[in-house]
Design a protein around this motif. Structure first.
Motif, PDB file in Angstrom:
ATOM      1  N   HIS A 168       0.826  -1.206   0.000  1.00 48.57           N
ATOM      2  CA  HIS A 168       0.000   0.000   0.000  1.00 48.57           C
ATOM      3  C   HIS A 168       0.864   1.260   0.000  1.00 48.57           C
ATOM      4  CE1 HIS A 168      -3.969  -1.901   1.691  1.00 48.57           C
ATOM      5  NE2 HIS A 168      -3.454  -2.606   0.694  1.00 48.57           N
ATOM      6  N   PHE A 169       1.950   1.228   0.772  1.00 49.30           N
ATOM      7  CA  PHE A 169       2.826   2.391   0.902  1.00 49.30           C
ATOM      8  C   PHE A 169       3.514   2.722  -0.421  1.00 49.30           C
ATOM      9  CE2 PHE A 169       6.773   4.572   2.059  1.00 49.30           C
ATOM     10  CZ  PHE A 169       6.308   5.524   2.957  1.00 49.30           C
ATOM     11  N   GLU A 170       3.771   1.731  -1.239  1.00 54.07           N
ATOM     12  CA  GLU A 170       4.456   1.953  -2.520  1.00 54.07           C
ATOM     13  C   GLU A 170       3.736   2.986  -3.376  1.00 54.07           C
ATOM     14  OE1 GLU A 170       4.765  -1.789  -4.444  1.00 54.07           O
ATOM     15  OE2 GLU A 170       6.469  -2.481  -3.226  1.00 54.07           O
ATOM     16  N   GLU A 171       2.420   3.057  -3.254  1.00 52.05           N
ATOM     17  CA  GLU A 171       1.639   3.992  -4.070  1.00 52.05           C
ATOM     18  C   GLU A 171       1.872   5.458  -3.676  1.00 52.05           C
ATOM     19  OE1 GLU A 171      -2.163   1.195  -5.226  1.00 52.05           O
ATOM     20  OE2 GLU A 171      -2.310   2.433  -3.410  1.00 52.05           O
ATOM     21  N   PHE A 172       2.582   5.671  -2.551  1.00 55.03           N
ATOM     22  CA  PHE A 172       2.832   7.032  -2.066  1.00 55.03           C
ATOM     23  C   PHE A 172       4.321   7.355  -1.985  1.00 55.03           C
ATOM     24  CE2 PHE A 172      -1.371   5.967  -0.640  1.00 55.03           C
ATOM     25  CZ  PHE A 172      -2.081   7.152  -0.693  1.00 55.03           C
ATOM     26  N   GLU A 173       5.153   6.499  -2.549  1.00 53.61           N
ATOM     27  CA  GLU A 173       6.600   6.645  -2.367  1.00 53.61           C
ATOM     28  C   GLU A 173       7.128   7.998  -2.828  1.00 53.61           C
ATOM     29  OE1 GLU A 173       8.634   3.375  -4.122  1.00 53.61           O
ATOM     30  OE2 GLU A 173       8.624   2.222  -2.263  1.00 53.61           O
ATOM     31  N   ASN A 174       6.510   8.582  -3.837  1.00 56.35           N
ATOM     32  CA  ASN A 174       7.022   9.844  -4.378  1.00 56.35           C
ATOM     33  C   ASN A 174       6.015  10.990  -4.274  1.00 56.35           C
ATOM     34  OD1 ASN A 174       9.564   8.697  -5.332  1.00 56.35           O
ATOM     35  ND2 ASN A 174       8.287   7.591  -6.814  1.00 56.35           N
TER      36      ASN A 174
END
Length: 379
Positions: free
Chosen positions: A149-155
């Motif tokens: 889930h966190f990957e979608e907010f990495e940048n």
């Protein structure tokens, strides 16, 4: 073209005193603070003038988006309803909590929180929002899919705060099984057998995932300069772990030892404003007023009741001799802003953003009369 506004005849709450005077706003910034009322300007009628409140931890948007189990409200409608309520509570900067990692108590599918963040960004571009909205990712480290889930907010540059949470039974928020049983078994209507299996699964997941997920998320935040928050620390070992992760915010410590140690290590200790208003924790943990009296309470959060963020500081100033009104207001403005690196707001001082709130408080619950964000009236 330059724009000016003077707010006069106000009790202005500064960092260390309250003065009866006026504030000059020019082009969205505080241009001057006077210790005497001016002849011209918008008359505040002797009401308080406070810095706009800074909210670091609220689940309120989630409650609008999912108002009942299984119900999903329209994202834009949910965002506008949430925004209206926080602004009329005096909150001009809000960190909206988005949940990362699902578990058996609910949660959201992959993509839902990303879609909500995109809807927030769209609402900002379309001038639908009155408060400034930033993102706080609440990461359930014991969940197997939290990193996914966190990957979608990495940048995503709107992500300014990440909290590392573990709600498995028998530790942190739920140090006793009595608390956990009341919160989960009763709420979910589980049989003894089903509840035992539920607890074992949660404990096994925590043992397997919590540490590697904490380490990975903390490392990512350090690389991006994102503020890290611990959550529900109960022991000195928890605090030491938080120190190792570069934590700046200790959310809802559940023991006096953890709160003292976190504060002593330079973290800002955050507790819920509803805890102050009610005089107790909803989950049976320590009372925030006790931490305030001990001098180890730094930040308040509205958590689940937006207006509590305005109400609680007045209660602290009324009831705790060691806390003045400016000190209490700093817990909901200057200190949370500083903790997350927002040095342009949170105080009424020359050169800062003109985020201001007019408040009448004859007695009891304060009344928010008007709100300005960057000099523009938004409520």
């Amino acid at each position: 073209m330059s724009t000016e506004l003077t707010l006069t005849n106000a009790k202005i709450v500064l960092e260390d005193e309250v003065v009866h005077g006026a504030v000059l706003i020019r082009d969205g910034l505080i241009a001057d603070v006077s210790g005497a009322p001016t002849v011209a300007g918008e008359d505040m009628g002797g009401d308080y003038l406070l810095p706009g409140l800074v909210e670091l931890h609220t689940d309120h948007l989630e409650a609008h988006y999912s108002p009942r189990p299984g119900v999903r409200w329209g994202k834009t409608a949910a965002i506008q309803a949430h925004d209206a309520q926080v602004v009329t509570s005096g909150i001009t900067t809000v960190f909206d909590c988005l949940r990362m990692g699902s578990d058996e108590d609910g949660g959201f599918e992959k993509g839902e929180m990303r879609a909500m963040a995109d809807a927030l960004a769209d609402a900002g571009r379309e001038d639908r929002l009155r408060a400034e909205h930033l993102l706080h990712l609440r990461c359930e480290v014991s969940s197997d899919n939290v990193l996914e889930h966190f990957e979608e907010f990495e940048n995503d540059p709107q992500v300014r705060l990440v909290s590392l949470m573990d709600h498995a039974p028998g530790q942190r928020q739920f140090q006793t099984m009595e608390q956990y049983t009341l919160y989960y078994k009763t709420k979910r209507g589980l049989s003894d057998e089903a509840f035992d299996a539920f607890c074992k699964r949660r404990q096994d997941q925590s043992a397997r995932y919590a540490r590697p997920h904490r380490d990975a998320l903390a490392a990512h935040c350090a690389a991006r300069g994102i503020t890290v928050a611990s959550h529900d620390d109960a022991t000195l070992a928890h605090v030491e772990e938080a120190i190792g992760h570069g934590t700046k915010l200790a959310e809802f410590p559940t023991s006096f030892d953890a709160a003292r140690a976190s504060h002593g290590a330079g973290m800002s200790v955050l507790m819920g404003a509803p805890n102050i208003v009610r005089g107790m924790s909803h989950s049976g943990n320590i009372a925030a007023r006790d931490l305030a009296a001990m001098g180890v309470l730094d930040v308040l959060s509205s958590d689940y009741v937006p207006l509590s963020l305005m109400h609680a500081p007045f209660i602290l100033a009324d009831e705790i001799e060691e806390i003045s009104l400016p000190q209490a207001i700093a817990m909901v403005s200057a200190t949370p802003a500083k903790t997350v690196g927002l040095d342009d707001r949170g105080r009424i001082a020359k050169g800062l953003r003109a985020d201001l709130v007019r408040v009448c408080r004859p007695e009891g619950v304060p009344i928010v009369r008007s709100v300005w964000r960057q000099g523009r009236r938004v409520a």
